[in-house]
Write a protein that holds these residues in place. Structure first.
Motif, PDB file in Angstrom:
ATOM      1  N   ILE A  78       0.675  -1.199  -0.116  1.00 18.98           N
ATOM      2  CA  ILE A  78       0.036  -0.062  -0.076  1.00 18.98           C
ATOM      3  C   ILE A  78       0.916   1.116   0.049  1.00 18.98           C
ATOM      4  N   SER A  79       0.339   2.246  -0.295  1.00 22.20           N
ATOM      5  CA  SER A  79       1.128   3.443  -0.330  1.00 22.20           C
ATOM      6  C   SER A  79       1.408   3.841   0.703  1.00 22.20           C
ATOM      7  N   LYS A  80       2.599   4.467   1.006  1.00 22.27           N
ATOM      8  CA  LYS A  80       3.227   5.221   2.428  1.00 22.27           C
ATOM      9  C   LYS A  80       2.241   6.182   2.884  1.00 22.27           C
ATOM     10  N   SER A  81       1.789   7.043   2.064  1.00 17.64           N
ATOM     11  CA  SER A  81       1.013   8.158   2.392  1.00 17.64           C
ATOM     12  C   SER A  81      -0.407   7.680   2.868  1.00 17.64           C
TER      13      SER A  81
ATOM     14  N   ILE B  28      -7.008  -3.785   5.954  1.00 13.62           N
ATOM     15  CA  ILE B  28      -6.824  -4.026   7.389  1.00 13.62           C
ATOM     16  C   ILE B  28      -6.212  -5.514   7.171  1.00 13.62           C
ATOM     17  N   GLY B  29      -6.552  -6.438   6.333  1.00 13.25           N
ATOM     18  CA  GLY B  29      -6.039  -7.526   6.123  1.00 13.25           C
ATOM     19  C   GLY B  29      -4.707  -7.747   5.889  1.00 13.25           C
TER      20      GLY B  29
ATOM     21  N   ILE C   8      -8.844  -8.740  13.823  1.00 13.36           N
ATOM     22  CA  ILE C   8      -9.367  -8.247  15.120  1.00 13.36           C
ATOM     23  C   ILE C   8      -8.512  -7.797  16.145  1.00 13.36           C
ATOM     24  N   GLU C   9      -7.367  -8.137  16.331  1.00 11.93           N
ATOM     25  CA  GLU C   9      -6.427  -7.410  17.121  1.00 11.93           C
ATOM     26  C   GLU C   9      -5.947  -6.267  16.556  1.00 11.93           C
ATOM     27  N   LEU C  10      -5.799  -6.088  15.401  1.00  9.06           N
ATOM     28  CA  LEU C  10      -5.445  -4.939  14.676  1.00  9.06           C
ATOM     29  C   LEU C  10      -6.425  -3.864  14.888  1.00  9.06           C
ATOM     30  N   LEU C  11      -7.511  -4.057  14.805  1.00  2.51           N
ATOM     31  CA  LEU C  11      -8.801  -3.282  15.146  1.00  2.51           C
ATOM     32  C   LEU C  11      -8.913  -2.754  16.555  1.00  2.51           C
ATOM     33  N   GLY C  12      -8.125  -3.604  17.475  1.00  2.00           N
ATOM     34  CA  GLY C  12      -8.498  -3.462  18.895  1.00  2.00           C
ATOM     35  C   GLY C  12      -9.611  -3.853  19.454  1.00  2.00           C
ATOM     36  N   LEU C  13     -10.174  -4.790  18.883  1.00  2.00           N
ATOM     37  CA  LEU C  13     -11.131  -5.401  19.531  1.00  2.00           C
ATOM     38  C   LEU C  13     -10.815  -6.631  20.134  1.00  2.00           C
ATOM     39  N   LYS C  14     -11.652  -7.034  21.433  1.00  2.00           N
ATOM     40  CA  LYS C  14     -11.211  -8.262  22.018  1.00  2.00           C
ATOM     41  C   LYS C  14     -12.287  -9.092  21.732  1.00  2.00           C
TER      42      LYS C  14
END
Length: 114
Positions: A26-29, A47-48, A59-65
């Motif tokens: 993905i682009s750095k910007s 996200i994936g 799920i962890e990346l999104l901060g969901l438990k």
């Protein structure tokens, strides 16, 4: 927020923004905008990609438990069952087999104790 989670995980792994963007293709910007919470709603696909590079679940990346989070070994077992052609509709049959094996172990253990 998701941007904070990505940034924390990235830094924890010693990755630069450039490296993560390159590996995630993905682009750095774009990544920078996510990390600075300017883009608060990245696509599931993005996200994936980011989660994969950071070696975490989306799920962890999104901060969901997740309650009752499944251990990786169990997930691998499920994937193996699926690869072997086990269909969801037949899982009860396999559970019956597992129950029988557990019963056999109990009987053997009881016999050893006596």
């Amino acid at each position: 927020m998701i941007g904070d989670n990505i940034q924390n995980l990235r830094k924890k792994r010693g990755m630069s923004l450039t490296v993560l963007a390159e590996y995630a293709d993905i682009s750095k910007s774009y990544l920078s905008n996510i990390e600075r919470n300017l883009n608060k709603n990245p696509s599931v696909h993005m996200i994936g990609k980011i989660a994969s590079v950071l070696e975490v679940s989306p799920i962890e990346l999104l901060g969901l438990k997740q309650e009752n989070e499944i251990e990786p070994e169990w997930l691998e077992f499920i994937y193996e069952l699926k690869k072997c052609g086990v269909e969801k509709e037949r899982i009860k049959e396999y559970k019956l087999l597992i129950d029988f094996i557990n019963w056999q172990h109990e009987v053997q253990n009881d016999h050893i104790k006596k």
